[in-house]
Write a protein that holds these residues in place. Structure first.
Motif, mmCIF file in Angstrom:
data_model
loop_
_atom_site.group_PDB
_atom_site.id
_atom_site.type_symbol
_atom_site.label_atom_id
_atom_site.label_comp_id
_atom_site.label_asym_id
_atom_site.label_seq_id
_atom_site.Cartn_x
_atom_site.Cartn_y
_atom_site.Cartn_z
ATOM 1 N N LYS A 1 -3.172 4.504 6.185
ATOM 2 C CA LYS A 1 -2.686 5.291 5.044
ATOM 3 C C LYS A 1 -2.651 4.440 3.783
ATOM 4 O O LYS A 1 -2.518 3.216 3.828
ATOM 5 N N TRP A 2 -2.781 5.124 2.641
ATOM 6 C CA TRP A 2 -2.741 4.469 1.341
ATOM 7 C C TRP A 2 -1.312 4.525 0.810
ATOM 8 O O TRP A 2 -0.745 5.599 0.630
ATOM 9 N N GLY A 3 -0.739 3.370 0.572
ATOM 10 C CA GLY A 3 0.651 3.322 0.135
ATOM 11 C C GLY A 3 0.829 3.074 -1.343
ATOM 12 O O GLY A 3 1.944 2.864 -1.815
ATOM 13 N N GLY A 4 -0.282 3.085 -2.086
ATOM 14 C CA GLY A 4 -0.199 2.818 -3.517
ATOM 15 C C GLY A 4 -0.786 1.463 -3.872
ATOM 16 O O GLY A 4 -0.983 0.604 -3.011
ATOM 17 N N PHE A 5 -1.063 1.279 -5.153
ATOM 18 C CA PHE A 5 -1.681 0.040 -5.630
ATOM 19 C C PHE A 5 -0.644 -1.086 -5.708
ATOM 20 O O PHE A 5 0.489 -0.872 -6.139
ATOM 21 N N THR A 6 -1.055 -2.282 -5.290
ATOM 22 C CA THR A 6 -0.160 -3.439 -5.367
ATOM 23 C C THR A 6 -0.964 -4.735 -5.419
ATOM 24 O O THR A 6 -2.109 -4.786 -4.963
ATOM 25 N N LEU A 7 -0.334 -5.752 -5.973
ATOM 26 C CA LEU A 7 -0.924 -7.098 -5.988
ATOM 27 C C LEU A 7 -0.115 -8.060 -5.118
ATOM 28 O O LEU A 7 -0.353 -9.265 -5.138
ATOM 29 N N LEU B 1 -12.773 -3.468 2.397
ATOM 30 C CA LEU B 1 -11.865 -4.614 2.509
ATOM 31 C C LEU B 1 -11.179 -4.893 1.173
ATOM 32 O O LEU B 1 -9.969 -5.150 1.123
ATOM 33 N N MET B 2 -11.945 -4.825 0.087
ATOM 34 C CA MET B 2 -11.383 -5.090 -1.241
ATOM 35 C C MET B 2 -10.344 -4.037 -1.618
ATOM 36 O O MET B 2 -9.295 -4.361 -2.183
ATOM 37 N N VAL B 3 -10.628 -2.791 -1.289
ATOM 38 C CA VAL B 3 -9.672 -1.713 -1.578
ATOM 39 C C VAL B 3 -8.382 -1.927 -0.791
ATOM 40 O O VAL B 3 -7.272 -1.792 -1.326
ATOM 41 N N LEU B 4 -8.523 -2.298 0.490
ATOM 42 C CA LEU B 4 -7.346 -2.513 1.334
ATOM 43 C C LEU B 4 -6.493 -3.682 0.846
ATOM 44 O O LEU B 4 -5.292 -3.724 1.102
ATOM 45 N N SER B 5 -7.113 -4.621 0.139
ATOM 46 C CA SER B 5 -6.350 -5.766 -0.370
ATOM 47 C C SER B 5 -5.363 -5.353 -1.461
ATOM 48 O O SER B 5 -4.456 -6.109 -1.799
ATOM 49 N N PHE B 6 -5.547 -4.145 -2.005
ATOM 50 C CA PHE B 6 -4.632 -3.634 -3.036
ATOM 51 C C PHE B 6 -3.743 -2.511 -2.500
ATOM 52 O O PHE B 6 -3.055 -1.841 -3.264
ATOM 53 N N ASN B 7 -3.767 -2.317 -1.187
ATOM 54 C CA ASN B 7 -2.998 -1.233 -0.567
ATOM 55 C C ASN B 7 -1.563 -1.680 -0.298
ATOM 56 O O ASN B 7 -1.329 -2.701 0.355
ATOM 57 N N GLU B 8 -0.617 -0.933 -0.780
ATOM 58 C CA GLU B 8 0.801 -1.253 -0.589
ATOM 59 C C GLU B 8 1.184 -1.256 0.885
ATOM 60 O O GLU B 8 2.003 -2.052 1.336
#
Length: 627
Positions: free
Chosen positions: A38-44, A25-32
């Motif tokens: 799919k992983w779209g890149g790091f984002t805030l 869940l924490m990783v997905l919170s930074f998923n673009e």
């Protein structure tokens, strides 16, 4: 050696099972990317959007205020009650402790329903006040339970001696008894605060329109499909709790001399003194003060211009609400529901006075029959002229005289499939029972929709009341259940966009949106036939702002507003003038959005089948879900 290794492995597995979902869940919170696939890149950006989301932040503040106030009041009442119970004779003390324990042993749903019925009986409007009273009520037993052990440890004779030495009863209590029970009182407060902060069930039954706590807000959002903002919120909550636990349990290394000195004199540290005497009291007072001011402002809306709207999830452009408020000066209190079956009990109970609601065809028919709707004054809705005659005529199937409803959206129910995952032509409902697509099929979590699909597949009417036909449909659904990935509602859209399933039963409006997001998706109405539905605006009989409700409906019937709304929700509009304004010709002439109904001779509109049939459908549906 092997034993120790196995112990470590076992411990590691336990931690993985407990924390792997949280880490995910924490990783997905930074998923673009919005999709989990799919992983779209790091984002805030999801954290930014979270703090810009007024509804979630309002729910957070409401939760904080209710939890603190409920905990404080419950602690006061619970402590006083514990003192009174402790002073009773053994027989009565045992009796009252037993009575006190009953709410804690009861299922929360029993408490929630009981309180809701009580509030209805005494004529209280559901809202902030009813939630607060409910939270205070269920927290009091926990405070009593926390304070009682400390009271039992106190020496009653010391209290009496203090009074013999000239202290008043109140002075003797606060100087002699209270210091001994402070740990129990604080434990009771923290327990009450935690229980209130975390509660969902009781809050769900006692809340009114326009107010949400974090638990009810998250539940509503998850029912519509999990948004990345919820990942961000959950991450913040987890990290906050983790940091607090670390700080509370952190203890620096101490030498023997320090330990010996602490044993002799147990004095609170300077930081603790500041926290206990200044920071915490000031913080609580500030929350009370601003919370009281905020909710006083909110409650003042009762006497001002407002309209309370109850609509399907994500079924209206938020900008339309803002435009309505700006143009009319009428405040919109907006709530969402997931199914007609959730909507009906709220309206029939009369617990909450909604001004405008948006049920489906058969539910409108049911409400008319049960005298739950008010006749609309069409003098206040001149824009009704923009609604196509064919849709008004179709509405006569459930509103024979067109007195109670104004069509809002319409469409069909069909199959959405992924062309890269389904390698055959889809023309029949039979594909929903194809074992080749096991764990890749999504069904609607709605009794009428799911039974309707199955009945049409079997060649029966989706309004069948024949027990043999319904039983066959139930058996077929039970047979299908091992193939179904999930029974969902709005989540069909997100799962299909993210390639998480191959086939899903979906409403045509959702299909249009999904095709924009994922060109591999295709929509079809099976050859056996399906449901053609109309959702319409109606006004409950107990509406307190009927004229404002009619103004709201009239506003939505304006062509430019209907067009704006259509572009946002993508559900077919019955507003013929708005359709003419659609610039994209492929959408304006879309066979999904605006099918030629003359080519379909096996589409049916749901009808209200009566209380007995409703019970039969409900029982059979429960058998499917519990199998």
């Amino acid at each position: 050696m092997i034993r120790k290794s196995l112990q470590k492995l076992y411990l590691a597995l336990i931690f993985i099972i407990l924390y792997a979902p949280i880490v995910t869940l924490m990783v997905l919170s930074f998923n673009e990317s919005r999709t989990r696939a799919k992983w779209g890149g790091f984002t805030l950006k999801w954290y930014k959007e979270l703090f810009q989301n007024e509804q979630i932040m309002s729910a957070f503040y409401t939760t904080l205020v209710i939890s603190l106030v409920a905990a404080a009041v419950a602690t006061l009442i619970g402590t006083a009650a514990a003192i009174a119970i402790q002073g009773m004779k053994h027989r009565w003390r045992t009796f009252y402790m037993g009575v006190t324990n009953i709410p804690m042993m009861n299922a929360e749903i029993v408490m929630g329903v009981s309180l809701m019925l009580l509030f209805i009986a005494v004529g209280m409007k559901m809202g902030f006040g009813t939630i607060l009273i409910a939270h205070i009520t269920f927290n009091i037993p926990y405070v009593i339970l926390s304070v009682m052990p400390k009271l039992k440890q106190t020496n009653r004779h010391v209290y009496e001696a203090a009074m013999d030495l000239g202290a008043s009863p109140l002075e003797a209590f606060f100087k002699v008894v209270f210091p001994d029970i402070v740990p129990g009182v604080l434990s009771g407060f923290m327990l009450a605060f935690t229980m209130s902060l975390d509660d969902f069930v009781i809050t769900h039954f006692t809340k009114g329109p326009g107010i949400d706590t974090l638990s009810t807000k998250i539940y509503t959002e998850v029912r519509k499909g999990i948004k990345p903002e919820i990942y961000a919120l959950s991450t913040i909550m987890f990290v906050t709790v983790l940091v607090l636990l670390i700080l509370i349990n952190y203890s620096p290394e101490e030498n023997e001399e320090t330990k010996t000195r602490k044993k002799r004199v147990k004095r609170p540290s300077k930081i603790k003194k500041i926290l206990l005497r200044r920071v915490i009291p000031v913080a609580i007072c500030a929350v009370f003060l601003f919370g009281g001011f905020y909710y006083a402002q909110e409650s003042s809306l009762v006497n001002s211009k407002k309209v309370v709207v109850y609509n399907w999830g994500e079924y209206l452009d938020p900008e339309v609400l803002t435009m309505f408020e700006e143009e009319t000066g009428i405040d919109v209190v907006y709530e969402e529901f997931e199914t007609n079956e959730i909507l009906y009990p709220k309206i029939s109970s009369g617990a909450i006075a909604y001004d405008v609601i948006c049920p489906s065809d058969y539910m409108i028919q049911r409400m008319i029959k049960n005298d739950l709707l008010a006749e609309i004054n069409f003098d206040n809705i001149p824009n009704i002229k923009n609604i196509g005659k064919e849709y008004m005529d179709q509405s006569r199937q459930f509103d024979p005289e067109n007195k109670y409803s104004v069509p809002y959206c319409w469409g069909t129910v069909g199959i959405l499939y992924n062309k890269t995952m389904v390698d055959e032509p889809v023309t029949s409902w039979s594909i929903l029972w194809d074992e080749k697509y096991k764990d890749n099929i999504l069904m609607q979590d709605s009794v009428r929709d799911t039974f309707g699909v199955t009945l049409k597949y079997l060649g029966y009417s989706l309004n069948s009341t024949d027990l043999d036909e319904l039983t066959k449909a139930r058996d077929l659904l039970i047979k299908q259940k091992p193939l179904v990935q999930a029974y969902v509602i709005d989540q069909v859209r997100d799962k299909m966009i993210g390639n998480e399933a191959a086939i899903g039963v979906i409403y045509s409006g959702e299909a249009i949106y999904t095709q924009k997001e994922n060109p591999d998706l295709e929509y079809v109405v099976p050859k056996e036939g399906s449901n053609i539905w109309i959702d319409s605006w109606v006004i409950p009989k107990n509406a307190e702002n009927k004229e404002n409700g009619e103004k709201f409906i009239n506003f939505l019937c304006r062509p430019d507003i209907a067009l704006k709304n259509f572009e946002y929700i993508t559900y077919s509009t019955p507003n013929t003038e708005a359709r003419k304004m659609i610039e994209d010709e492929s959408i304006r002439n879309s066979k999904i959005a605006f099918p030629d109904l003359s080519k379909y001779d096996n589409l049916e509109t749901f009808q209200y089948l009566g209380t007995e049939a409703d019970q039969t459908y409900g029982e059979l549906w429960n058998q499917v879900k519990s199998h």
